[in-house]
Design an enzyme around this catalytic site. Structure first.
Site, PDB file in Angstrom:
ATOM      1  N   HIS A   1      43.224  42.585  39.112  1.00 52.13           N
ATOM      2  CA  HIS A   1      42.659  43.103  40.430  1.00 52.13           C
ATOM      3  C   HIS A   1      41.895  44.273  40.121  1.00 52.13           C
ATOM      4  O   HIS A   1      42.214  45.471  40.553  1.00 52.13           O
ATOM      5  CB  HIS A   1      43.974  43.489  41.415  1.00 52.13           C
ATOM      6  CG  HIS A   1      43.608  43.628  42.833  1.00 52.13           C
ATOM      7  ND1 HIS A   1      43.222  42.719  43.758  1.00 52.13           N
ATOM      8  CD2 HIS A   1      43.719  44.834  43.627  1.00 52.13           C
ATOM      9  CE1 HIS A   1      42.926  42.955  44.614  1.00 52.13           C
ATOM     10  NE2 HIS A   1      43.218  44.292  44.876  1.00 52.13           N
TER      11      HIS A   1
ATOM     12  N   ASP B   1      44.856  38.102  39.013  1.00 50.89           N
ATOM     13  CA  ASP B   1      44.979  38.925  39.875  1.00 50.89           C
ATOM     14  C   ASP B   1      46.372  38.770  40.564  1.00 50.89           C
ATOM     15  O   ASP B   1      46.923  37.791  40.962  1.00 50.89           O
ATOM     16  CB  ASP B   1      44.224  38.871  41.281  1.00 50.89           C
ATOM     17  CG  ASP B   1      44.058  39.915  42.002  1.00 50.89           C
ATOM     18  OD1 ASP B   1      45.319  40.609  42.363  1.00 50.89           O
ATOM     19  OD2 ASP B   1      42.887  40.262  42.702  1.00 50.89           O
TER      20      ASP B   1
ATOM     21  N   SER C   1      38.937  43.911  48.015  1.00 52.26           N
ATOM     22  CA  SER C   1      40.377  43.574  48.406  1.00 52.26           C
ATOM     23  C   SER C   1      40.476  43.782  49.819  1.00 52.26           C
ATOM     24  O   SER C   1      39.996  43.100  50.674  1.00 52.26           O
ATOM     25  CB  SER C   1      41.505  44.913  47.670  1.00 52.26           C
ATOM     26  OG  SER C   1      42.885  44.286  47.802  1.00 52.26           O
TER      27      SER C   1
END
Length: 222
Positions: free
Chosen positions: A203, A172, A118
């Site tokens: 995610h 996601d 991320s």
């Protein structure tokens, strides 16, 4: 130079000859990916030093100014139109310091993998594209290319030799799949060799991804 970030180190064997610097996501810390060391099948490889740094704390705009560990501020949900350039560049220097320490301890850049999830993925690309030597690889998980508009002008030619592993969940809700695909296309247009993986997940990470990561690590440090 600013003080080296606090970090967790795990060595798979004495005198490691490979280093993996693994950057966490927003609001997490270095502990977040410590368990993956046991999950990766890296048997038979030389010793590896995993470095899991903790980002500094800062107020994060998108979370109402709440103070948390973050590599840079997130000021808008689209992740693109208003980026925290100053924060990205400041954290880039901190990541570079971690790479420099591994080199000072005897591990060359060609045996150092920069990895991130991320926000950590964004920092991996922010740093890896601008590093003056080819790294063993950039592992980019569930993230995106920051400052994409200047990446071509700022990337170092030597970084084109660094292989990139990109993985993303098609469902996601945090970093949209299309944002990751756009990042891949930009990287490929700049001449990078990207190994792209898409998974039926949100995610997070999944078992298939962990297995693919292990295969890729074996390939880039062979």
């Amino acid at each position: 130079m600013s003080q080296l970030l606090e970090n967790i180190e795990i060595e798979t064997a004495p005198n490691p000859s490979i280093a993996i610097v693994w950057l966490h996501g927003l609001g997490a810390d270095g502990n977040d990916f410590v368990p993956i060391v046991r999950e990766l099948d890296l048997s038979g490889l030389p010793g590896i030093r995993f470095v899991f740094p903790h980002a500094n704390t800062m107020p994060v705009t998108i979370n109402g100014g709440y103070v948390m560990r973050s590599w840079y501020d997130i000021v808008a949900t689209d992740l693109v139109r208003r980026e925290d350039e100053a924060g990205l560049r400041a954290s880039q220097l901190q990541v570079e310091a971690l790479i420099a320490r591994e080199k000072a301890r005897g591990i060359p850049a060609s045996r150092i993998i920069l990895a991130g999830f991320s926000q950590g993925c964004a920092m991996t690309l922010q740093t890896g594209l601008r590093h003056p030597e080819p790294l063993a690889g950039m592992m980019c998980l569930s993230g995106y290319l920051p400052l994409a508009g200047v990446a071509g002008a700022e990337r170092i030619d030597a970084s084109l030799a660094t292989p990139i592993f990109m993985a993303h969940g098609v469902q996601d809700p945090v970093v949209p799949f299309a944002r990751a695909e756009d990042s891949r296309k930009v990287l490929e247009s700049l001449g990078y060799q990207v190994e792209w993986h898409a998974y039926q997940m949100q995610h997070t990470l999944c078992l298939e991804e962990v297995q693919d990561i292990a295969k890729w690590i074996r390939k880039v440090v062979a």
